[in-house]
Design an enzyme around this catalytic site. Structure first.
Site: not given
Length: 753
Positions: A595, A716, A681
């Protein structure tokens, strides 16, 4: 709210891998700066003969603030991306074809390591107690707990009755929600939460079956096991019960995946009542309960400010009441105890936060009185209230501590621990009028231990020690902490884990993990996954870089906005220090982050590509300039205070452009790269890693690998099942071992078996 914590306010960013921290130690090793390239790899040579996919270039000219840039891969962002989040099957056929080609290429490259991946998967799985159970939490006539069945992928939520005479659990287990059964018809499943009603007759839970983070809120009647209502399929997954056991408060997510409204609704379904709507796209909404369960707490918050509204949890018709109006760069979080409200806040310049108190009937800012004064360098990052006690978590010099305060006497004390490096957690459970605090303790070499602590007698009772079924001897591992000199003289803590048999002479390859955003601090916790690297001779290190709060809130401020470059330079400095102190050598490091940590990886390999043999960028936030310039994306307006607003500020535009990994790709040699993504995501959209891979592949001047793994059925967090997720880790680890030359011999040995 229960367990008021700074980390809990953060709505973006991937939960980072656990850190492995140890005591600071002077090194008496001689410095060897000789570069040592990884062993020549037959696996890499084979992979380089496989034809790569090449995304079509369709240049688009983007003009912004009088500045023009060209994006040749903008088409990879589906025009109907919002619908794709909810219905992945509507993805544009050209984009789907590209993603499938990337997956096929990755499969071809990594195919020789398939047995190695399986071995790593089985190793990690073997360290996990498959039929594990949480320590039960008591609430009235029951104790509630979570467990897994042998081979099960998903949790089972259950309870047992408590004998009123003995106070001990008695009777059979009662399953409330069976995660494996819920997941039977889906490829993906995620629970957002599980809360039983105060009268113990119902359980509410949130379910996402796409990875898009849109949750159904289901109500199940415990006695019959029947789902009696589904309140919505547009929730953020955030909800709480009111005290009447008839009413729920839940948060609605809009078409851009932003948590914007709070609804009140009967457990039987029917019409929902809007009780709060947040007008500012930079603020997201959450709901919780005060520690004494007397108030529903609505928090509207951005990255640097927030405001709370309280709703009487005993009145189903009550209106929200504002506590204190939002102010720029002022945060406050509530706990209820001792007939007063207590707020954890950075108001009045308290950079590392302080605790103030106010009367319950008039809690406005004008009535705040200092309860625990601000102490620069001592970060207060969590507060928990009980009827007679207040407990706070502090961090100083990158280590946590728990402080217990008695309201009546005013006396307070710290809970002592023996090791010099460790991680702590604390949990309040369901009981408010109690002297018992539950906390957890672990270190990089010590599996997690759960204790009940009597705050009056100061005695602790060990309830559970994490079991490692395949065996774990802490003496087999060495933990070190060094302070890496930064580019501006700041010392960056770096935690190191290696097997005691690994030579520390510069020859060992090393994985360097980092995050460094949103104030998230990586704890010195015990994790089973890195052991599969460490047992094979890799060193595993965590860089506690600026942008997190390891050294206080100022450490975070010094790694955001115009100071963001410090985050990336700190990571590079950590790698260089590890090589200088012979834990590894230049060109023998694998960078790893997810991320915002993927942004870190992308920026680092642009800045210092020769430092790394490889890089793993998991769901990486690498297209920063384009994302922060798209106000329709879910997290863009809330994150302008974190990164800057390039739509309105040329200075912010230039700052972001200067480090944005996608925009800084250049004609040069790069380390081998594996990037991952998830089609649904909403946090880091699938096109970011896809575009990054496409552009890097076209610009790199060497024959290194550029790989993309796109999960076509998840978001995600990747695969949702606990074992499916481990297969993704096994792929990452096989790639890391391959690019540093540690995979060839094992692959050959496995083939010969």
């Amino acid at each position: 709210m229960r367990h008021t914590t700074l980390a809990g306010r953060i709505g973006a960013g991937l939960a980072a891998l656990a850190a492995l921290t140890a005591c600071s130690q002077e090194s008496d090793m001689t410095t060897d700066t000789t570069d040592a390239a990884p062993t020549a790899s037959a696996l890499i040579a084979r992979a380089q003969t496989i034809e790569e996919p090449h995304a079509e270039q369709r240049p688009v000219e983007i003009e912004q603030l009088g500045i023009t840039r060209i994006d040749e891969y903008q088409w990879i962002k589906d025009e109907n991306w919002q619908q794709v989040m909810r219905e992945p099957e509507v993805l544009d056929s050209d984009i789907r074809e590209l993603l499938e080609a990337e997956n096929a290429y990755l499969d071809s490259v990594m195919e020789p390591t398939s047995d190695l991946q399986e071995r790593i998967f089985q190793e990690i799985r073997g360290r996990i107690k498959e039929d594990d159970s949480s320590v039960p939490e008591r609430d009235g006539a029951y104790e509630y707990f979570t467990r897994f069945r042998e081979g099960g992928q998903y949790p089972i939520y259950a309870r047992r009755p408590i004998d009123p005479d003995t106070g001990e659990a008695a009777g059979d287990e009662e399953i409330l929600v069976d995660g494996d059964a819920e997941a039977a018809d889906f490829d993906y499943l995620d629970f957002s939460g599980m809360e039983h009603s105060p009268n113990h007759q119902y359980v509410a839970y949130g379910v996402d079956v796409r990875g898009s983070e849109y949750y159904e809120i289901r109500i199940k009647e415990i006695a019959t096991g029947a789902v009696v209502a589904t309140l919505t399929d547009e929730s953020s997954g955030d909800f709480v019960w009111a005290n009447d056991s008839e009413t729920l408060y839940w948060v609605w997510r809009d078409e851009n995946s932003r948590s914007k409204r709070v609804y009140r609704q009967s457990r039987t379904g029917g019409a929902s009542e809007l009780i709060y709507e947040e007008p500012d796209d930079g603020f997201f909404v959450t709901v919780g309960l005060s520690d004494g369960d007397n108030y529903v707490v609505i928090n509207a918050g951005g990255h640097t400010s927030n405001e709370l509204r309280l709703v009487d949890a005993n009145d189903a018709a009550a209106e929200p009441q504002l506590v204190a109006a939002r102010e720029d760069n002022v945060e406050y979080y509530l706990t209820e105890a001792n007939d007063r409200f207590y707020f954890l806040t950075n108001a009045d310049g308290a950079v590392d936060f302080k605790i103030v108190s106010a009367p319950i009937d008039n809690p406005g800012r004008e009535n705040w009185e200092d309860f625990v004064a601000h102490r620069p360098g001592t970060l207060i990052n969590a507060v928990m209230g009980f009827a007679d006690w207040q407990v706070r978590m502090e961090r100083e010099n990158a280590l946590p501590r728990i402080v217990v305060h008695n309201y009546e006497s005013g006396e307070e004390y710290e809970i002592a621990f023996d090791e010099e490096a460790y991680s702590l957690g604390m949990s309040q459970g369901y009981e408010f009028a109690t002297d018992t605090l539950r906390f957890s303790y672990e270190s990089p070499s010590t599996p997690e231990e759960t204790y009940d602590f009597d705050m009056a007698s100061r005695e602790r009772e060990l309830l559970k020690r994490q079991e490692v079924p395949s065996g774990h001897d802490p003496e087999d591992y060495v933990v070190r902490r060094i302070m890496a000199p930064g580019h501006d003289g700041v010392e960056i803590p770096v935690t190191i884990l290696y097997h005691r048999d690994t030579p520390i002479d510069g020859s060992a390859p090393l994985m360097l993990y980092g995050y460094g955003s949103y104030g998230i601090t990586i704890p010195a916790s015990f994790r089973v996954t890195p052991l599969s690297l460490v047992d094979r001779g890799m060193v595993y290190a965590i860089a506690h870089i600026r942008g997190g709060m390891a050294n206080g809130y100022q450490w975070y401020l010094d790694g955001k906005l115009e100071h963001k470059i410090n985050t990336f330079r700190d990571f590079v400095s950590a790698g260089e220090a590890l090589a200088a102190e012979n834990y590894t050598s230049r060109g023998n490091i694998v960078a790893y982050g997810g991320s915002a940590g993927g942004l870190l990886v992308g920026a680092a390999i642009n800045m210092q590509p020769d430092l790394f043999a490889g890089a793993i960028a998991a769901v990486p936030f690498v297209d920063v300039l384009n994302t922060m310039s798209d106000a329709e994306l879910p997290l863009t307006p809330p994150e302008w205070p974190e990164w800057g607003n390039p739509l309105e500020s040329e200075e912010d535009y230039r700052t972001i452009e200067a480090y944005s990994p996608y925009d800084q790709i250049a004609e040069m040699d790069y380390p081998h790269l594996l990037a991952t993504g998830g089609l649904t995501d909403p946090r880091v959209t699938y096109w970011e890693p896809t575009k990054f891979v496409a552009r890097l592949r076209e610009h790199r001047t060497d024959d290194g690998l550029t790989l993309l793994k796109m999960n076509m059925g998840a978001g995600h967090g990747g695969a949702s099942g606990r074992f499916d997720a481990l297969r993704e880790t096994a792929l990452n680890w096989a790639f890391a071992l391959m690019v540093v030359g540690l995979a060839d011999e094992e692959v050959e040995a496995i083939a010969a078996e």
